[in-house]
Design a protein around this motif. Structure first.
Motif, short mmCIF file in Angstrom:
data_model
loop_
_atom_site.label_atom_id
_atom_site.label_comp_id
_atom_site.label_asym_id
_atom_site.label_seq_id
_atom_site.Cartn_x
_atom_site.Cartn_y
_atom_site.Cartn_z
N UNK A 40 1.03 -1.16 0.03
CA UNK A 40 0.13 0.09 -0.19
C UNK A 40 1.17 1.21 -0.16
N UNK A 41 0.13 2.26 0.25
CA UNK A 41 1.14 3.59 0.06
C UNK A 41 2.09 3.76 0.94
N UNK A 42 1.81 3.08 2.27
CA UNK A 42 2.76 3.18 3.28
C UNK A 42 3.96 2.15 3.29
N UNK A 43 3.79 1.02 2.74
CA UNK A 43 4.84 0.00 2.57
C UNK A 43 5.72 -0.28 1.20
N UNK A 44 5.03 0.24 0.05
CA UNK A 44 5.24 0.01 -1.16
C UNK A 44 6.87 0.62 -1.37
N UNK A 68 -4.02 4.34 -2.80
CA UNK A 68 -3.62 5.15 -3.83
C UNK A 68 -4.55 5.22 -5.18
N UNK A 69 -4.45 6.26 -5.59
CA UNK A 69 -5.79 6.39 -6.88
C UNK A 69 -5.10 5.59 -8.11
N UNK A 80 8.21 9.27 -8.36
CA UNK A 80 8.96 10.38 -7.70
C UNK A 80 9.34 9.74 -6.36
N UNK A 81 8.43 9.39 -5.55
CA UNK A 81 8.70 9.09 -4.17
C UNK A 81 9.16 7.60 -3.95
N UNK A 82 8.87 6.49 -4.69
CA UNK A 82 8.86 5.27 -4.66
C UNK A 82 10.01 4.70 -5.60
#
Length: 187
Positions: A40-44, A68-69, A80-82
């Motif tokens: 999910x958005x927290x663990x990816x 996440x959408x 960008x973030x992952x």
């Protein structure tokens, strides 16, 4: 050359990681690539980082990612973030958005009948993912048809449960096979 294909030439088996715990097994396996089918958005971010540190090419399945959408902004966030190497999706707009951001793309298609196979070939020609994943991957005739029709590399995924399934898919023209069966990750 397509980075996915160059990795699949070294080892055509892709670790389909369905749980965070399976990521550790994928890190230790001799596979070159991993499809992240969980998180999910927290663990990816952590999962992608672990797999990349183990030298794996990592593609995140956007359709299965929680919190996440399913829109181009979600792809932008992921890029960008992952920082995965790419994404997997059934959705045309996500494949296009990822390609526009320089990510590798695998578009997943389900072979339900002859019409869905024809539509998959048309969609792949229009959307132009780097590769197509056909499911179930135990359909050699469908694999042959898609590779011939679209001139697009195909990954066989879903229901790949034995070494014989892998050999049959590869013999039909698949560039690689995606499986969650850990015992097959070592070929």
């Amino acid at each position: 050359m397509n980075p996915i294909l160059s990795r699949l030439e070294k080892n055509p088996v892709i670790a389909a990681v369905r749980t965070p715990e399976a990521a550790a097994d994928a890190c230790a396996a001799p596979v070159e690539a991993a499809f992240l089918l969980c998180g999910d958005i927290l663990s990816v971010g952590g999962l992608v980082r672990r797999l990349r540190e183990a030298g794996k090419l990592v593609l995140v399945h956007m359709d299965l990612l929680g919190g996440i959408g399913r829109d181009p902004q979600a792809v932008e966030y992921l890029a960008r973030a992952v920082c995965p190497d790419g994404i997997i999706s059934t959705r045309n707009q996500l494949i296009r958005a990822a390609r526009d951001r320089g990510l590798l793309t695998v578009q997943r298609f389900f072979a339900l009948d002859s019409q869905s196979v024809a539509m998959a070939a048309e969609t792949a020609a229009a959307v132009r993912p780097d590769m197509a994943e056909v499911m179930p991957g135990v359909c050699p005739r469908v694999i042959r048809r898609l590779t011939e029709a679209g001139r697009l590399p195909v990954i066989a995924g879903g229901m790949i449960e034995t070494k014989e399934d892998m050999i049959e898919a590869l013999s039909a023209g698949a560039a690689g096979v995606s499986t969650s069966r850990k015992e097959l990750w070592s070929r």
